[in-house]
Design an enzyme around this catalytic site. Sequence first.
Site, PDB file in Angstrom:
ATOM      1  N   TYR A  94       0.845  -1.195   0.000  1.00 33.77           N
ATOM      2  CA  TYR A  94       0.000   0.000   0.000  1.00 33.77           C
ATOM      3  C   TYR A  94       0.879   1.243   0.000  1.00 33.77           C
ATOM      4  CZ  TYR A  94       1.007   0.508   5.026  1.00 33.77           C
ATOM      5  OH  TYR A  94       1.635   0.660   6.230  1.00 33.77           O
ATOM      6  N   CYS A  95       0.281   2.344  -0.457  1.00 35.00           N
ATOM      7  CA  CYS A  95       0.893   3.669  -0.307  1.00 35.00           C
ATOM      8  C   CYS A  95      -0.099   4.519   0.483  1.00 35.00           C
ATOM      9  CB  CYS A  95       1.255   4.278  -1.662  1.00 35.00           C
ATOM     10  SG  CYS A  95      -0.142   4.581  -2.766  1.00 35.00           S
ATOM     11  N   PHE A  96      -0.093   5.827   0.286  1.00 33.74           N
ATOM     12  CA  PHE A  96      -0.963   6.646   1.132  1.00 33.74           C
ATOM     13  C   PHE A  96      -2.440   6.473   0.773  1.00 33.74           C
ATOM     14  CE2 PHE A  96      -3.035  10.719   2.335  1.00 33.74           C
ATOM     15  CZ  PHE A  96      -2.925  10.569   3.693  1.00 33.74           C
ATOM     16  N   GLY A  99      -2.834   4.704  -4.641  1.00 27.67           N
ATOM     17  CA  GLY A  99      -2.802   5.252  -5.991  1.00 27.67           C
ATOM     18  C   GLY A  99      -1.508   4.984  -6.722  1.00 27.67           C
ATOM     19  N   TYR A 123      -3.115   3.565   2.967  1.00 31.53           N
ATOM     20  CA  TYR A 123      -3.014   3.863   4.394  1.00 31.53           C
ATOM     21  C   TYR A 123      -4.195   4.693   4.880  1.00 31.53           C
ATOM     22  CZ  TYR A 123      -1.574   6.096   8.702  1.00 31.53           C
ATOM     23  OH  TYR A 123      -1.565   6.570   9.998  1.00 31.53           O
TER      24      TYR A 123
END
Length: 360
Positions: A94-96, A99, A123
Amino acid sequence: MCQNTADYRQLFLDDTPLMDVRAPVEFARGAFPQARNLPLLDDRQRELVGTEYRRAGQAAAVALGWKLATEGVLAQRLAQWRAFATRHRAAHLYCFRGGLRSRTAQQLLRQSGIEMPLVEGGYKAMRAFLLQQLEAHCAGLPLVVIGGHTGSGKTDLIRRAGRALDLEGIAHHRGSSFGRTRHAQPAQIDFENRVSIDLLKLAQGRGPVFVEDESRLIGRCALPPVLQQAMAAAPRVLVLESVEKRARRIVRDYVADALERFADADQGPELALGEELRESLGRIRKRLGDLRHRQLDAQLQEANRELRENGTTEAFIPLVMALLTDYYDGAYDYLMQKQPGEILFRGDFDEVAQWLATGS
């Protein structure tokens, strides 16, 4: 092709390994207990790309990102990601927001022959889920607070209880001015995330959930207000122990057992622990008053000397008894007057332990 997911509940219930591709500065502000930070962009690269995005838009930012991703940088990132994927076959990334960064990392892994699903919403969505669950579980779970004066053995009882939320264990702190442990305390967001995840897991079972009575702060970790409110209204179990028994338990935990934390101290464990104890006493100087602080500090220095020269902790007993009667007991009694919760049971440590063991 791997299946991406938005099933945050199952990710946390299963302790699914998570690869966090955000920058280290983002990870340090808050993450999840089963996550490891293996960033797509380091802090400086993230700053440059963010500046370019604000200046010229997404396409320019993406172009700069690929320019920064030199052959050596890509090889290093892929080596770390592949090693993580090999060790954790069920891992998700995952990233923020789920995306561009996470999709880029997923694409690079796929090109290297590894499929890793990503967490949709990233996140931000997982954090929002945990905050919502924290609210729901504080309202719905049958909490029971184990209370009692400092040194009553509440933490030991929490760890004996079958279903319990160990707040001090999560915070890596014993809760008082003297409460440091060998582990660094987590960031506030990490603390909140872990509390919510533990409550989520406890909600899968039945019966009361025991929690130790705590003030707002456990070291530097603040209890979420919704949990504070739930604990204030919850029924209570009171542990009633004599001042001397409590003092002996505190000396065991905070002095005798604490020496191990300082085994590698250059000046020796006894001297290093003694310095920390004096520093901790100094933090409550204003509450004690200058005169009483000076008296107790002199008593502490004598106890520290006995520990260094004779290896005995007995001189700490009267000091701790004085601290309990002069400060900690009065502060706790004041807080207890504000707690409206029903008293389910009261007894000494052994009686409460027996009450817990027989199914409450």
